[in-house]
Write a protein that holds these residues in place. Sequence first.
Motif, PDB file in Angstrom:
ATOM      1  N   UNK A 193      -0.980 -11.242  29.717  1.00  0.00           N
ATOM      2  CA  UNK A 193      -1.510 -11.274  30.727  1.00  0.00           C
ATOM      3  C   UNK A 193      -2.407 -12.736  31.002  1.00  0.00           C
ATOM      4  N   UNK A 194      -2.332 -14.168  31.632  1.00  0.00           N
ATOM      5  CA  UNK A 194      -3.206 -14.970  31.778  1.00  0.00           C
ATOM      6  C   UNK A 194      -4.063 -14.940  33.584  1.00  0.00           C
ATOM      7  N   UNK A 195      -4.835 -13.424  33.581  1.00  0.00           N
ATOM      8  CA  UNK A 195      -5.905 -13.069  34.452  1.00  0.00           C
ATOM      9  C   UNK A 195      -6.922 -12.967  33.745  1.00  0.00           C
ATOM     10  N   UNK A 196      -8.185 -12.314  33.983  1.00  0.00           N
ATOM     11  CA  UNK A 196      -9.108 -12.027  34.004  1.00  0.00           C
ATOM     12  C   UNK A 196      -9.221 -10.821  35.345  1.00  0.00           C
ATOM     13  N   UNK A 197      -9.238 -10.268  34.923  1.00  0.00           N
ATOM     14  CA  UNK A 197      -9.361  -8.707  36.266  1.00  0.00           C
ATOM     15  C   UNK A 197     -10.705  -8.092  36.703  1.00  0.00           C
ATOM     16  N   UNK A 215      -1.948  -4.739  40.768  1.00  0.00           N
ATOM     17  CA  UNK A 215      -1.319  -5.408  41.889  1.00  0.00           C
ATOM     18  C   UNK A 215       0.027  -5.657  41.187  1.00  0.00           C
ATOM     19  N   UNK A 216       0.723  -5.681  41.830  1.00  0.00           N
ATOM     20  CA  UNK A 216       2.326  -6.248  41.728  1.00  0.00           C
ATOM     21  C   UNK A 216       2.134  -7.417  40.846  1.00  0.00           C
ATOM     22  N   UNK A 217       1.853  -8.737  40.535  1.00  0.00           N
ATOM     23  CA  UNK A 217       1.525  -9.282  39.497  1.00  0.00           C
ATOM     24  C   UNK A 217      -0.016  -8.398  38.918  1.00  0.00           C
ATOM     25  N   UNK A 218      -0.097  -7.672  37.551  1.00  0.00           N
ATOM     26  CA  UNK A 218       1.254  -8.627  36.716  1.00  0.00           C
ATOM     27  C   UNK A 218       2.007  -6.849  36.766  1.00  0.00           C
ATOM     28  N   UNK A 249       9.594  -9.422  41.593  1.00  0.00           N
ATOM     29  CA  UNK A 249       8.649  -9.405  40.292  1.00  0.00           C
ATOM     30  C   UNK A 249       9.426  -8.856  39.092  1.00  0.00           C
ATOM     31  N   UNK A 250      10.102  -7.877  39.393  1.00  0.00           N
ATOM     32  CA  UNK A 250      10.556  -7.526  38.378  1.00  0.00           C
ATOM     33  C   UNK A 250      11.963  -7.515  37.976  1.00  0.00           C
TER      34      UNK A 250
END
Length: 341
Positions: free
Chosen positions: A85-89, A97-100, A307-308
């Motif tokens: 996952x390319x994100x810093x929570x 969230x829906x992403x991811x 997203x699904x």
Amino acid sequence: MSSRSSRPSEPNPARKAGEHLTMADLAELAGVSAITVSRALRDSPLVNPETRAKIKELAEQQGYQFNISARNLRLRRSMTVAVVVEMKPTVERQMSGPYPLDLLGGISQELTSAGYSVLLTSLQGGALPSVQAADGVILLGQGAHEDAMHEVQRWGRPMVVWGAVSRHETQVVVGSDNHRGGKLAAERFLALGRRRPVFLGDSAHGEFAERLEGFVDTLAEHGIVPLTPTVANFTVSAGAQAVHQLLDEHPQFDALFAASDLLAIGAIRALIERGRRVPEDVSVIGYDDTPLGATYLPPLTSIHQNFVDAGVSLARKILAMIEGRPAQSEILPTHLVARVT
């Protein structure tokens, strides 16, 4: 499914007591191929329920044990896919969230049905030994200037990426039709008679750049050029801060298209704080069609992406690559969900 018609047989009399029953033996008894037996014992949806039940019943009768470790060793596979996952929570932008989360749901559903385990990690973890041992990698998010994609590419594993399809001809990418999403937002503003729009986002990210391109191209057909301030973060507070600055410098805007629902919600908050009515004074459109946006007051008009379905597609493509089958990039449809804003 085509198979040799046969009903379960009695134990093979040629096989000595205690002799190990192979998958090929079981396939012969069941009248199907060995790959069908393998899939049935892994509960793969590629085998119909009746055939799966018949093969499992026969395996139990014959005392067959499906040796997963031996199968993996033979195939030289770990039967694991790493999902990065390319994100810093943060408190404002969480992994729930829906992403991811919805993407992960689609991915897990498909991979577990195919007998694979899912290893969830982030770029902050780097190429850990467990990731290096994975049969393939799914990257959720290309990163600004595709830096995340280039980093994971160096790991040398088969890879499928969630993001902007338009920027990559050689990499397998699954993404939404962001260009159409931007076009739909522009068309709604035009239908509402809005002539001074704003786009809120950061075009360094491929998906946002596609949304901006569709937005700008559609407005240009009507001689309208939107304001495009850069917002580096995708949070409510970042959206609010950007709109406060806009109101100080360009207070005349009457429409705002945000590259995410969180940015749009922050924009609405700032507009209300500054005495602007939504949607009477300023129309607002978000992106992602999140539950938060749908239940916000006022409920947010947004561009929907599934997203699904995207997660399922990502999983199918990485499985194809692992098995040496061809895989191609895919663009999934988007549509506008009109609400109060």
